[in-house]
Structures are given as structure tokens and as C-alpha cells.
Design a protein around this motif. Structure first.
Motif, PDB file in Angstrom:
ATOM      1  N   SER A  47       0.832  -1.210   0.000  1.00  0.00           N
ATOM      2  CA  SER A  47       0.000   0.000   0.000  1.00  0.00           C
ATOM      3  C   SER A  47       0.865   1.259   0.000  1.00  0.00           C
ATOM      4  O   SER A  47       0.518   2.255  -0.644  1.00  0.00           O
ATOM      5  CB  SER A  47      -0.969  -0.006   1.181  1.00  0.00           C
ATOM      6  N   LYS A  48       2.010   1.238   0.672  1.00  0.00           N
ATOM      7  CA  LYS A  48       2.906   2.400   0.666  1.00  0.00           C
ATOM      8  C   LYS A  48       3.527   2.599  -0.717  1.00  0.00           C
ATOM      9  O   LYS A  48       3.684   3.726  -1.172  1.00  0.00           O
ATOM     10  CB  LYS A  48       4.012   2.223   1.702  1.00  0.00           C
ATOM     11  N   GLN A  51       1.153   4.100  -3.293  1.00  0.00           N
ATOM     12  CA  GLN A  51       0.847   5.490  -2.989  1.00  0.00           C
ATOM     13  C   GLN A  51       1.846   6.421  -3.680  1.00  0.00           C
ATOM     14  O   GLN A  51       1.503   7.534  -4.044  1.00  0.00           O
ATOM     15  CB  GLN A  51       0.867   5.707  -1.484  1.00  0.00           C
ATOM     16  N   HIS A  95      -8.751   6.423  -3.809  1.00  0.00           N
ATOM     17  CA  HIS A  95      -8.574   5.974  -2.428  1.00  0.00           C
ATOM     18  C   HIS A  95      -8.588   4.440  -2.446  1.00  0.00           C
ATOM     19  O   HIS A  95      -9.552   3.829  -2.905  1.00  0.00           O
ATOM     20  CB  HIS A  95      -9.700   6.495  -1.537  1.00  0.00           C
ATOM     21  N   THR A 119      -4.587   1.751   4.095  1.00  0.00           N
ATOM     22  CA  THR A 119      -5.126   2.663   3.093  1.00  0.00           C
ATOM     23  C   THR A 119      -3.995   3.333   2.331  1.00  0.00           C
ATOM     24  O   THR A 119      -2.877   3.465   2.839  1.00  0.00           O
ATOM     25  CB  THR A 119      -5.993   3.765   3.735  1.00  0.00           C
ATOM     26  N   ALA A 120      -4.328   3.743   1.119  1.00  0.00           N
ATOM     27  CA  ALA A 120      -3.387   4.498   0.293  1.00  0.00           C
ATOM     28  C   ALA A 120      -4.172   5.536  -0.494  1.00  0.00           C
ATOM     29  O   ALA A 120      -5.279   5.251  -0.959  1.00  0.00           O
ATOM     30  CB  ALA A 120      -2.644   3.563  -0.656  1.00  0.00           C
ATOM     31  N   GLU A 121      -3.615   6.704  -0.618  1.00  0.00           N
ATOM     32  CA  GLU A 121      -4.223   7.776  -1.402  1.00  0.00           C
ATOM     33  C   GLU A 121      -3.353   8.027  -2.623  1.00  0.00           C
ATOM     34  O   GLU A 121      -2.167   8.315  -2.493  1.00  0.00           O
ATOM     35  CB  GLU A 121      -4.323   9.072  -0.578  1.00  0.00           C
ATOM     36  N   LEU A 122      -3.950   7.882  -3.802  1.00  0.00           N
ATOM     37  CA  LEU A 122      -3.251   8.190  -5.044  1.00  0.00           C
ATOM     38  C   LEU A 122      -3.789   9.531  -5.530  1.00  0.00           C
ATOM     39  O   LEU A 122      -4.962   9.633  -5.911  1.00  0.00           O
ATOM     40  CB  LEU A 122      -3.510   7.099  -6.092  1.00  0.00           C
TER      41      LEU A 122
END
Length: 124
Positions: A47-48, A51, A95, A119-122
Motif C-alpha cells: 500500500s505504501k 501510494q 482511495h 489505506t493508500a491515497e493516489l
């Protein structure tokens, strides 16, 4: 004249056995739990990494899914399926939520359950 307290040294056999049982039980739990957390740390790294990839935004949800699936295969992540991955389009990107439960046997018919959520936000 020697007293009883001056002759006693160390622990008794029963005390040693109790310590041995306690150490054995803790070791058994650790042997069952450590692989679950190693797997979770692999998912956290995935996930990191996604991102930080801005190129995935242009490919949309299919590209993000394919990348996550490929990385889980490379990292040999078990117990996480693509059904556990939720991707939502936001106003400035995507998201990504990876939420799953991992069940593992402890002793006999006892099971442990560990819940993880990454979670990851792109963002553009």
C-alpha cells in the motif's frame, strides 16, 4: 545449627516445570502469530509503494488492481484476495483500502483472529 531457609537454593522441580510450560505456551502462540504479522507488513509495504506511483492514476482502477495483484503475487501474500481491496475514485485521484481478517489456529479448536486495514491515497 542450620535452618531450613539457609539450605534452600534455586527453584524446585515443580517450579521449573511451571516455568517450562509457560515458556512453551508463549512460544506456541508466537509461532502461530508471527507469520500473520509478517504477511500484514507485506501488505502495508504494497500500500505504501502504490501510494508513490503517480502513473497508476492515468490507468484508472484496472491498472491499480492489476498492480496490487501483481505485487501480492511477487511478495507471496496469502490470505488476502482482491475482494479485500476496495478502490474508490475521488475528486483528485483514488482511495485504496485493503481490509481483511486473518484467522489462524492456536491450540486444538481455538482460533485467533487478526484484523488489518491499510489505506493508500493516489493523488494527481
Amino acid at each position: 545449627m542450620t535452618t531450613i531457609t539457609s539450605r534452600q537454593r534455586g527453584i524446585s522441580v515443580i517450579g521449573f516445570m511451571l516455568i517450562l510450560v509457560a515458556v512453551g505456551f508463549i512460544s506456541l502462540i508466537a509461532i502461530r502469530v508471527i507469520p500473520v504479522y509478517l504477511n500484514a507488513f507485506k501488505v502495508a509495504q504494497i500500500s505504501k509503494r502504490i501510494q508513490g506511483e503517480r502513473s497508476l492514476i492515468d490507468g484508472g482502477i484496472p491498472a491499480i488492481r492489476k498492480t496490487i495483484e501483481r505485487r501480492m503475487d511477487i511478495e507471496q501474500v496469502s490470505d488476502v484476495t482482491m475482494k479485500d481491496v476496495k478502490i474508490k475514485k475521488t475528486t483528485d485521484g483514488f482511495h485504496v483500502l485493503i481490509a481483511y481478517e486473518d484467522r489462524f489456529p492456536l491450540l486444538g479448536n481455538l482460533e485467533g483472529i487478526a484484523s488489518f486495514e491499510w489505506t493508500a491515497e493516489l493523488k494527481r
